[in-house]
Design a protein around this motif. Structure first.
Motif, PDB file in Angstrom:
ATOM      1  N   TYR A 128       0.913  -1.224  -0.078  1.00 37.54           N
ATOM      2  CA  TYR A 128       0.130   0.013   0.070  1.00 37.54           C
ATOM      3  C   TYR A 128       0.789   1.187  -0.291  1.00 37.54           C
ATOM      4  N   TYR A 129       2.124   1.366   0.850  1.00 34.04           N
ATOM      5  CA  TYR A 129       2.861   2.354   0.698  1.00 34.04           C
ATOM      6  C   TYR A 129       3.447   2.527  -0.649  1.00 34.04           C
ATOM      7  N   ILE A 130       3.888   1.460  -1.265  1.00 33.41           N
ATOM      8  CA  ILE A 130       4.244   1.589  -2.893  1.00 33.41           C
ATOM      9  C   ILE A 130       3.532   2.123  -3.646  1.00 33.41           C
ATOM     10  N   ASP A 131       2.231   1.797  -3.363  1.00 32.99           N
ATOM     11  CA  ASP A 131       0.921   2.273  -4.258  1.00 32.99           C
ATOM     12  C   ASP A 131       0.925   3.899  -4.002  1.00 32.99           C
ATOM     13  N   ALA A 132       0.868   4.168  -2.779  1.00 33.39           N
ATOM     14  CA  ALA A 132       0.929   5.515  -2.362  1.00 33.39           C
ATOM     15  C   ALA A 132       2.168   6.368  -3.128  1.00 33.39           C
ATOM     16  N   VAL A 133       3.443   5.944  -3.255  1.00 34.61           N
ATOM     17  CA  VAL A 133       4.577   6.541  -3.869  1.00 34.61           C
ATOM     18  C   VAL A 133       4.223   6.613  -5.240  1.00 34.61           C
ATOM     19  N   ARG A 134       3.646   5.634  -5.946  1.00 36.12           N
ATOM     20  CA  ARG A 134       3.396   5.602  -7.325  1.00 36.12           C
ATOM     21  C   ARG A 134       2.187   6.895  -7.570  1.00 36.12           C
ATOM     22  N   GLN A 135       1.348   6.854  -6.643  1.00 35.74           N
ATOM     23  CA  GLN A 135       0.319   8.006  -7.180  1.00 35.74           C
ATOM     24  C   GLN A 135       1.113   9.301  -6.788  1.00 35.74           C
ATOM     25  N   MET A 136       1.740   9.541  -5.868  1.00 38.18           N
ATOM     26  CA  MET A 136       2.586  10.607  -5.571  1.00 38.18           C
ATOM     27  C   MET A 136       3.392  10.890  -6.942  1.00 38.18           C
ATOM     28  N   GLN A 137       3.997   9.869  -7.578  1.00 33.68           N
ATOM     29  CA  GLN A 137       4.888  10.338  -8.766  1.00 33.68           C
ATOM     30  C   GLN A 137       4.007  10.800  -9.914  1.00 33.68           C
ATOM     31  N   ALA A 138       2.594  10.027  -9.791  1.00 33.32           N
ATOM     32  CA  ALA A 138       1.723  10.374 -10.934  1.00 33.32           C
ATOM     33  C   ALA A 138       1.503  11.877 -10.935  1.00 33.32           C
ATOM     34  N   VAL A 139       1.423  12.576  -9.940  1.00 38.73           N
ATOM     35  CA  VAL A 139       0.819  13.887 -10.007  1.00 38.73           C
ATOM     36  C   VAL A 139       2.101  14.927  -9.845  1.00 38.73           C
ATOM     37  N   GLY A 140       3.324  14.340 -10.163  1.00 39.79           N
ATOM     38  CA  GLY A 140       4.445  15.113 -10.576  1.00 39.79           C
ATOM     39  C   GLY A 140       5.497  15.176  -9.672  1.00 39.79           C
ATOM     40  N   ASN A 141       5.361  14.483  -8.714  1.00 38.68           N
ATOM     41  CA  ASN A 141       6.656  14.565  -7.657  1.00 38.68           C
ATOM     42  C   ASN A 141       7.860  13.713  -8.233  1.00 38.68           C
ATOM     43  N   SER A 142       8.960  13.823  -7.356  1.00 39.22           N
ATOM     44  CA  SER A 142      10.135  13.389  -7.850  1.00 39.22           C
ATOM     45  C   SER A 142      10.106  11.929  -6.883  1.00 39.22           C
ATOM     46  N   LEU A 143      10.999  11.022  -7.097  1.00 43.63           N
ATOM     47  CA  LEU A 143      10.980   9.771  -6.372  1.00 43.63           C
ATOM     48  C   LEU A 143      11.264  10.008  -4.919  1.00 43.63           C
ATOM     49  N   ALA A 144      12.125  11.277  -4.677  1.00 41.59           N
ATOM     50  CA  ALA A 144      12.515  11.441  -3.290  1.00 41.59           C
ATOM     51  C   ALA A 144      11.553  11.956  -2.457  1.00 41.59           C
ATOM     52  N   GLN A 145      10.788  12.970  -3.346  1.00 40.19           N
ATOM     53  CA  GLN A 145       9.669  13.652  -2.784  1.00 40.19           C
ATOM     54  C   GLN A 145       8.430  12.567  -2.558  1.00 40.19           C
ATOM     55  N   ALA A 146       8.125  11.718  -3.408  1.00 38.24           N
ATOM     56  CA  ALA A 146       7.246  10.656  -3.343  1.00 38.24           C
ATOM     57  C   ALA A 146       7.534   9.697  -2.093  1.00 38.24           C
ATOM     58  N   LEU A 147       8.533   9.378  -2.103  1.00 37.83           N
ATOM     59  CA  LEU A 147       8.992   8.529  -0.896  1.00 37.83           C
ATOM     60  C   LEU A 147       8.610   9.220   0.482  1.00 37.83           C
ATOM     61  N   GLU A 148       8.931  10.616   0.644  1.00 39.70           N
ATOM     62  CA  GLU A 148       8.693  11.348   1.913  1.00 39.70           C
ATOM     63  C   GLU A 148       7.234  11.556   2.049  1.00 39.70           C
ATOM     64  N   ARG A 149       6.369  12.115   1.059  1.00 39.61           N
ATOM     65  CA  ARG A 149       5.023  12.745   1.096  1.00 39.61           C
ATOM     66  C   ARG A 149       3.930  11.607   1.497  1.00 39.61           C
ATOM     67  N   ALA A 150       4.601  10.292   0.645  1.00 39.31           N
ATOM     68  CA  ALA A 150       3.585   8.984   0.959  1.00 39.31           C
ATOM     69  C   ALA A 150       3.753   8.656   2.472  1.00 39.31           C
ATOM     70  N   LEU A 151       4.738   9.033   3.311  1.00 36.37           N
ATOM     71  CA  LEU A 151       4.648   8.544   4.736  1.00 36.37           C
ATOM     72  C   LEU A 151       3.746   9.236   5.402  1.00 36.37           C
TER      73      LEU A 151
END
Length: 297
Positions: A128-151
């Protein structure tokens, strides 16, 4: 011989209690030097933990999310020495040796159970965390930003496990290096898979979103197969436990019906030998059954 060994153990504990403050003072001095050189607080804490925890125990403590501090370890050693001394004065060297050996083993068993529960919870929540990271990336976040914001919306077990990665990213580390450090620290296969995926994508490029989707599906499939295996071997576990208990129940029934049955094992030297052999075979059978029923996936 046993009394001498017990007193030797107590003497070693006393020496450890005297020498530990000196080692703690040396670590504090090293920490002050690091701070004067401008090192980050997280790096200093990690260095102190590495000095306190052996490499063989560090992954287990990391999985259990327990931090061993100098104060806690010193308090445990002092409490163990005091308890062993009380047991020695009250019940003799056998009780003192049992305390010295049994308390650390009991604590180790508790840490292992805690680590197993937390690792299982982390594995369950990781897709579920990995899915949240993918969704964060889909709206324009970088991988580092997606990993942090999905937390922010992740379960507490994921937040506590991935938090070191977020701190390293804030300090300027790359995503691949931060995840690799976490994988080496926890030594959980699913985390190692995530770190390998990120490291490979960073090196060779490509769509990380598609790779994360495949990894999420693989982790869900592993969880499903693991549940099916547990359900499949539940009957075997019950049968094994029955087979383990049956000889003990039969022995108790025979003694209840005929108390003189055990006189041969208590009074005859041949009975002593047979009792030792029977106890050893029973123990080996229990270990063999536990080994056969142990699930490793």
């Amino acid at each position: 011989m046993l009394s001498g060994a017990a007193f030797m153990v107590l003497a070693l504990l006393s020496l450890a209690g005297v020498g530990w403050p000196l080692l703690a003072e040396r670590r504090r001095q090293q920490t002050d030097i690091d701070r004067r050189l401008g090192l980050a607080t997280a790096v200093v804490a990690q260095r102190r933990a590495a000095l306190l925890v052996p490499d063989a125990v560090a992954p287990l403590l990391a999985q259990a999310q327990l931090e061993v501090t100098a104060r806690a370890l010193k308090g445990f050693a002092a409490g163990l020495a005091l308890t062993a001394l009380v047991a020695l004065l009250a019940a003799g060297p056998v009780a003192a040796l049992a305390v010295v050996v049994g308390v650390p083993l009991g604590l180790l068993g508790w840490v292992r159970r805690r680590a197993q529960r937390r690792v299982e919870a982390l594995i369950e929540a990781l897709p579920y965390y990995i899915d949240a990271v993918r969704q964060m990336q889909a709206v324009g976040n970088s991988l580092a930003q997606a990993l942090e914001r999905a937390l922010g919306d992740a379960p507490a077990i994921v937040q506590s496990a991935i938090a070191p990665v977020a701190r390293r990213l804030e300090l300027g580390a790359s995503v691949a290096d931060a995840m690799q450090v976490l994988a080496e620290r926890l030594r959980v296969p699913e985390i190692s898979m995530l770190a390998a995926v990120i490291r490979t994508n960073m090196r060779y490029g490509g769509s990380i979103s598609a790779v994360l989707l495949n990894l999420s599906n693989i982790l869900r499939e592993r969880i499903r197969i693991k549940r099916e295996l547990k359900a499949a071997i539940s009957e075997a576990k019950i049968s094994g436990r029955v087979l383990i208990v049956m000889p003990l129940v039969a022995m108790a029934a025979l003694v209840a019906m005929n108390p003189s049955y055990v006189d041969f094992f208590l009074n005859d030297p041949r009975g002593h030998q047979l009792a030792i052999v029977a106890t050893g075979l029973q123990g080996l059978g229990m270990l063999a059954m536990r080994r056969v029923m142990r699930l490793a996936f």
